[in-house]
Design an enzyme around this catalytic site. Structure first.
Site, PDB file in Angstrom:
ATOM      1  N   LYS A  27       0.842  -1.206  -0.132  1.00  0.00           N
ATOM      2  CA  LYS A  27       0.090  -0.153   0.161  1.00  0.00           C
ATOM      3  C   LYS A  27       1.006   1.136   0.010  1.00  0.00           C
ATOM      4  CE  LYS A  27      -1.413   1.614   4.054  1.00  0.00           C
ATOM      5  NZ  LYS A  27      -1.410   3.200   4.533  1.00  0.00           N
ATOM      6  N   ASN A  28       1.921   1.489   0.815  1.00  0.00           N
ATOM      7  CA  ASN A  28       2.656   2.726   0.993  1.00  0.00           C
ATOM      8  C   ASN A  28       3.518   2.792  -0.017  1.00  0.00           C
ATOM      9  OD1 ASN A  28       1.144   3.216   3.299  1.00  0.00           O
ATOM     10  ND2 ASN A  28       2.915   2.483   4.671  1.00  0.00           N
TER      11      ASN A  28
ATOM     12  N   CYS B 167      -4.239  13.382  12.882  1.00  0.00           N
ATOM     13  CA  CYS B 167      -4.423  11.866  12.718  1.00  0.00           C
ATOM     14  C   CYS B 167      -4.360  11.466  14.125  1.00  0.00           C
ATOM     15  CB  CYS B 167      -3.202  11.712  11.870  1.00  0.00           C
ATOM     16  SG  CYS B 167      -2.789   9.813  11.867  1.00  0.00           S
TER      17      CYS B 167
ATOM     18  N   ARG C  85       1.514  14.665  13.161  1.00  0.00           N
ATOM     19  CA  ARG C  85       2.146  14.505  11.622  1.00  0.00           C
ATOM     20  C   ARG C  85       1.747  15.800  10.879  1.00  0.00           C
ATOM     21  NH1 ARG C  85      -0.353   8.707   9.446  1.00  0.00           N
ATOM     22  NH2 ARG C  85       1.558   8.745   8.245  1.00  0.00           N
TER      23      ARG C  85
ATOM     24  N   ASP D 159       4.939   0.468  11.874  1.00  0.00           N
ATOM     25  CA  ASP D 159       3.636  -0.094  11.497  1.00  0.00           C
ATOM     26  C   ASP D 159       3.343  -1.625  11.896  1.00  0.00           C
ATOM     27  OD1 ASP D 159       3.212   2.257  10.357  1.00  0.00           O
ATOM     28  OD2 ASP D 159       3.701   1.704   8.254  1.00  0.00           O
TER      29      ASP D 159
ATOM     30  N   ARG E  36      -8.575   0.052   4.930  1.00  0.00           N
ATOM     31  CA  ARG E  36      -7.653   0.845   3.820  1.00  0.00           C
ATOM     32  C   ARG E  36      -6.235   0.076   3.834  1.00  0.00           C
ATOM     33  NH1 ARG E  36      -6.910   6.527   6.939  1.00  0.00           N
ATOM     34  NH2 ARG E  36      -5.690   6.475   5.102  1.00  0.00           N
TER      35      ARG E  36
HETATM   36  N1  EPU Z   1       7.221  14.533  10.326  1.00  0.00           N
HETATM   37  C1  EPU Z   1       7.377  15.917  10.718  1.00  0.00           C
HETATM   38  N2  EPU Z   1       7.153  16.752   9.584  1.00  0.00           N
HETATM   39  C2  EPU Z   1       6.804  16.179   8.263  1.00  0.00           C
HETATM   40  C3  EPU Z   1       6.828  15.001   7.978  1.00  0.00           C
HETATM   41  C4  EPU Z   1       6.842  13.930   9.073  1.00  0.00           C
HETATM   42  O1  EPU Z   1       7.337  16.284  11.900  1.00  0.00           O
HETATM   43  O2  EPU Z   1       6.803  17.130   7.341  1.00  0.00           O
HETATM   44  C5  EPU Z   1       7.389  13.541  11.717  1.00  0.00           C
HETATM   45  C6  EPU Z   1       6.082  12.895  11.696  1.00  0.00           C
HETATM   46  O3  EPU Z   1       5.045  13.519  12.616  1.00  0.00           O
HETATM   47  C7  EPU Z   1       6.479  11.630  12.512  1.00  0.00           C
HETATM   48  C8  EPU Z   1       7.898  11.436  11.536  1.00  0.00           C
HETATM   49  O4  EPU Z   1       8.373  12.568  11.128  1.00  0.00           O
HETATM   50  O5  EPU Z   1       6.797  11.602  13.863  1.00  0.00           O
HETATM   51  C9  EPU Z   1       8.185  10.235  10.518  1.00  0.00           C
HETATM   52  O6  EPU Z   1       7.109  10.579   9.648  1.00  0.00           O
HETATM   53  P1  EPU Z   1       7.163  10.007   8.450  1.00  0.00           P
HETATM   54  O7  EPU Z   1       7.048  11.269   7.404  1.00  0.00           O
HETATM   55  O8  EPU Z   1       8.363   9.178   8.110  1.00  0.00           O
HETATM   56  O9  EPU Z   1       5.820   9.057   8.228  1.00  0.00           O
HETATM   57  P2  EPU Z   1       4.635   9.401   6.931  1.00  0.00           P
HETATM   58  O10 EPU Z   1       5.533   9.418   5.573  1.00  0.00           O
HETATM   59  O11 EPU Z   1       3.777  10.258   7.180  1.00  0.00           O
HETATM   60  C10 EPU Z   1       4.847   6.579   6.264  1.00  0.00           C
HETATM   61  C11 EPU Z   1       3.595   5.808   6.320  1.00  0.00           C
HETATM   62  C12 EPU Z   1       3.351   5.325   7.600  1.00  0.00           C
HETATM   63  C13 EPU Z   1       4.505   4.686   8.517  1.00  0.00           C
HETATM   64  C14 EPU Z   1       5.472   5.826   8.407  1.00  0.00           C
HETATM   65  C15 EPU Z   1       6.864   5.347   9.188  1.00  0.00           C
HETATM   66  C16 EPU Z   1       2.606   6.010   4.195  1.00  0.00           C
HETATM   67  C17 EPU Z   1       1.568   6.382   3.466  1.00  0.00           C
HETATM   68  N3  EPU Z   1       2.596   6.052   5.360  1.00  0.00           N
HETATM   69  O12 EPU Z   1       4.072   7.943   6.896  1.00  0.00           O
HETATM   70  O13 EPU Z   1       2.542   4.444   7.661  1.00  0.00           O
HETATM   71  O14 EPU Z   1       4.318   4.498   9.655  1.00  0.00           O
HETATM   72  O15 EPU Z   1       5.889   6.152   7.195  1.00  0.00           O
HETATM   73  O16 EPU Z   1       7.444   4.434   8.606  1.00  0.00           O
HETATM   74  O17 EPU Z   1       3.720   5.764   3.717  1.00  0.00           O
HETATM   75  C18 EPU Z   1       0.519   2.830   8.189  1.00  0.00           C
HETATM   76  O18 EPU Z   1       0.569   2.262   6.965  1.00  0.00           O
HETATM   77  O19 EPU Z   1      -0.478   2.685   8.758  1.00  0.00           O
HETATM   78  C19 EPU Z   1       1.337   4.032   8.312  1.00  0.00           C
HETATM   79  C20 EPU Z   1       0.845   5.134   9.202  1.00  0.00           C
END
Ligand code: EPU
Length: 429
Positions: free
Chosen positions: A22-23, A120, A125, A310, A402
């Site tokens: 998915k991701n 969220c 996030r 995850d 999802r």
């Molecule tokens: N963060 C910030 N600012 C930003 C972006 C992120 O502070 O602009 C923080 C977040 O709040 C968090 C940390 O950085 O504390 C890491 O977040 P990251 O950006 O790596 O996560 P994401 O890209 O939003 C993806 C996956 C998540 C998974 C995380 C970590 C997708 C769609 N989602 O989220 O998957 O937990 O990476 O591996 O790719 C799930 O599938 O259930 C899910 C939540």
């Protein structure tokens, strides 16, 4: 709304084919905005999240065609032109990663208006790092009334982007924007998750010049245009890990196929430490547990190749019946223990102190009605239900839909007593 009922006690024996990730799929779908040629994605999971994004992409001018081809489930995305640069709140809030259309829209057509995704349940996030990256590439960014207005009428320019913390989404977003920028972009402190390598491979198949994905430094030499391509989505390591934990929980022997064992190595090590047997195969793993109770083990979530956040909820479910006390530290998201109180409704003994949960294993869980607030939390309740005495009914399973493709069918094929109870259309409180 639908619910899932699990009658605990059955061992799992059989084979589960792992779906496409998915991701990864949702970022690859966004890449279709970068070219006027068709992008064919195979090994595509059919999930609520891919449907949400398909709906948004259609509004932006992409035709989205799903079919079952010779290589299995595929989706062809084709955007001859971008007909709108507007991603509205009602679509972006349903699926946060929709925000990643911002970069490709600005890269291809010089402007975009994309809703901020909002909060969220697992953490605040924010998207500040995404905006930092797009701005570094030369776009003018304004925020008004919940929307990001981005403009780069003369195109994006290569830049050095140094992320202060590791972010999967922001690294992907920067890559998606920089491929069409003029000049070289270097992303430092990039996330190293396998989905980034998948994105690099797809973008390069489209004619981009991306190197280094999977390491902390990614270098992108911009090109003037991208072509169509055909790309197979990487196997879903979180789905694979989830069923590996389910097998360790229920006992029996489950073979996970169409996957890659190295993608869940940090989980496999923990499963073995707990007393399950994990055999790495060419296209997945075999997970076995015969009879004896597992031991409690500690863990801490971390960016890849560390233990995936995850999979934290699923592993916590596993620890609820292990022998001893397990300490689980969540380091990626600040509020990702919402499953703990629901597991406690099943009889688990858990206390949460800030970013650490202590799980004292109990001899037996008992079925109850539970609900979950996010995707991985929902599936942790299903895993607990596999061993709980009597029936566990999980509500709000739209979260599960999802990210888990045909979950009841896959678990059912291995002997689990899992059934979907169709809802009456009434929303749940
Ligand atoms: N963060 C910030 N600012 C930003 C972006 C992120 O502070 O602009 C923080 C977040 O709040 C968090 C940390 O950085 O504390 C890491 O977040 P990251 O950006 O790596 O996560 P994401 O890209 O939003 C993806 C996956 C998540 C998974 C995380 C970590 C997708 C769609 N989602 O989220 O998957 O937990 O990476 O591996 O790719 C799930 O599938 O259930 C899910 C939540």
């Amino acid at each position: 709304m639908d619910r899932i009922a699990i009658t605990g006690g059955a061992q799992l024996n059989g084979t589960i084919p792992v779906s496409g990730a998915k991701n990864s799929a949702i970022k690859l779908m966004a890449a279709s905005l970068l070219t006027d040629q068709p992008l064919r994605l195979t090994n595509m999971p059919r999930l609520a999240d891919t449907r949400f994004l398909g709906k948004l992409l259609t509004r932006l001018g992409v035709s989205v065609t799903e079919s079952d081809g010779p290589d299995g489930q595929e989706t062809v995305l084709h955007a001859p032109e971008i007909t709108s640069g507007f991603a509205p709140y009602d679509l972006v809030r349903q699926m946060r990663a929709s925000f990643n259309v911002l970069g490709p829209l600005v890269a291809r057509s010089g402007q975009a208006k994309v809703s901020l995704p909002g909060g969220c349940t697992i953490g605040a996030r924010p998207v500040d790092l995404h905006l930092q990256a797009i701005e570094a590439l030369g776009a003018k960014i304004d925020l008004h009334e919940g929307y990001v207005y981005a403009q780069a009428p003369r195109g994006l320019k290569g830049a050095e982007i140094v992320f202060p913390i590791v972010s999967v989404g922001a690294t992907e977003h920067a890559m998606l924007a920089a491929v069409l920028a003029d000049g070289v972009t270097v992303i430092k402190n990039a996330a190293c998750e396998p989905e980034l390598v998948d994105l690099q491979e797809c973008l390069n198949a489209m004619g981009a010049k991306v190197e280094g994905a999977g390491t902390p430094t990614v270098t992108i030499t911009g090109v003037a245009r991208l072509n169509g391509a055909s790309h197979s989505v990487i196997p879903d390591r979180i789905e694979m890990g989830t069923y590996a934990v389910a097998a360790a929980m229920a006992g029996g022997e489950v073979r996970l196929t169409k996957a890659r064992p190295e993608l869940i190595e940090s989980l496999s090590v923990k499963l073995e430490e707990a007393g399950a047997t994990v055999v790495r195969t060419e296209d997945g793993v075999i997970v076995k547990r015969n009879g004896s109770r597992l031991n409690a083990v500690d863990l801490e979530t971390a960016p890849f190749p560390g233990f995936a956040t995850d999979l934290q909820a699923q592993f916590m479910a596993l620890m609820t019946t292990a022998n001893g006390e397990s300490r689980i530290r969540e380091t990626i998201f600040e509020n990702r223990f919402m499953h703990a109180p629901e597991l406690m409704r099943l009889g688990a003994d858990i206390s949460v102190h800030g970013g650490e949960a202590r799980v004292r294993g109990v001899a037996q869980l008992e079925g109850a009605e539970v609900m979950a607030t996010d995707l991985r939390a929902s599936v942790s309740l299903v895993i607990a239900g596999l061993v709980a005495r009597g029936e566990t009914v999980v509500s709000r399973i739209y979260h599960l839909d999802r990210g888990f493709e045909r979950l009841e069918e896959k678990l059912g094929a291995c002997g689990a007593q899992v059934r979907r109870i169709k809802g009456d259309g009434e929303p749940e409180l």
